[in-house]
Scaffold this motif. Structure first.
Motif, short mmCIF file in Angstrom:
data_model
loop_
_atom_site.label_atom_id
_atom_site.label_comp_id
_atom_site.label_asym_id
_atom_site.label_seq_id
_atom_site.Cartn_x
_atom_site.Cartn_y
_atom_site.Cartn_z
N UNK A 9 0.82 -1.20 0.00
CA UNK A 9 0.00 0.00 0.00
C UNK A 9 0.85 1.25 0.00
N UNK A 10 0.18 2.39 -0.12
CA UNK A 10 0.90 3.66 -0.09
C UNK A 10 0.07 4.79 -0.63
N UNK A 37 -10.53 -7.25 -0.15
CA UNK A 37 -11.63 -6.39 0.29
C UNK A 37 -11.05 -5.03 0.63
N UNK A 38 -11.92 -4.04 0.71
CA UNK A 38 -11.47 -2.72 1.14
C UNK A 38 -12.54 -2.07 2.00
N UNK A 87 -9.43 8.61 -6.66
CA UNK A 87 -9.55 8.97 -5.23
C UNK A 87 -10.55 8.09 -4.49
N UNK A 88 -11.58 7.65 -5.16
CA UNK A 88 -12.58 6.80 -4.50
C UNK A 88 -12.07 5.39 -4.21
N UNK A 89 -10.87 5.06 -4.68
CA UNK A 89 -10.25 3.77 -4.34
C UNK A 89 -9.54 3.84 -2.98
N UNK A 122 -4.25 2.30 1.28
CA UNK A 122 -4.07 2.83 -0.07
C UNK A 122 -4.74 4.20 -0.10
N UNK A 123 -3.97 5.22 -0.45
CA UNK A 123 -4.48 6.58 -0.52
C UNK A 123 -4.20 7.12 -1.91
N UNK A 124 -5.26 7.56 -2.58
CA UNK A 124 -5.13 8.11 -3.92
C UNK A 124 -5.50 9.58 -3.86
#
Length: 126
Positions: A9-10, A37-38, A87-89, A122-124
């Motif tokens: 992740x990141x 899953x998230x 971003x919605x991910x 995870x940050x988008x």
């Protein structure tokens, strides 16, 4: 018992890519579904992608064409390649293993999974 460990992740800009890895250790198993899953803040945990031991694959509609789940050549390791991130991910992503369902289909319900990893953020950014 099975232990699952995620990595990869990141923080990434919109349109970028990340690859998550999940490795299982502990007892041996052969008939399974492995799922990603998230869970985003304030939302329920949702199915992203899954792969059956037979190779059958299923994706959530929201990630079709952008995410790819696969098995590594190394036993008990799986990947989630995430492209064209939005971003919605943004969420905590969990890998999970289901060992008891009597089905040929990929299990998509979180309640049916037996083991879970600790999650990876995870940050988008937009």
């Amino acid at each position: 018992q099975v232990q699952l460990v995620e990595s990869g992740g990141g923080l990434v800009q919109a349109g970028g890519s990340l690859r998550l890895s999940c490795t299982a250790s502990g007892r041996t198993f052969s008939d399974y579904s492995m799922g990603w899953f998230r869970q985003a803040p304030g939302k329920e945990r949702e199915f992203v992608a899954g792969i059956r031991w037979s190779g059958r694959i299923q994706y959530a509609d929201s990630v079709k064409g952008r995410f790819t789940i696969s098995r590594a050549a190394v036993r008990n390791t799986w990947y989630l390649q995430m492209n064209s991130l939005k971003p919605e991910d943004t969420a905590i992503y969990y890998c999970a293993l289901e060992l008891t369902a009597n089905t040929v289909m990929v299990v998509t319900s979180a309640d049916e999974y037996d083991y879970w990893g600790q999650g990876t953020q995870v940050t988008v950014s937009s």
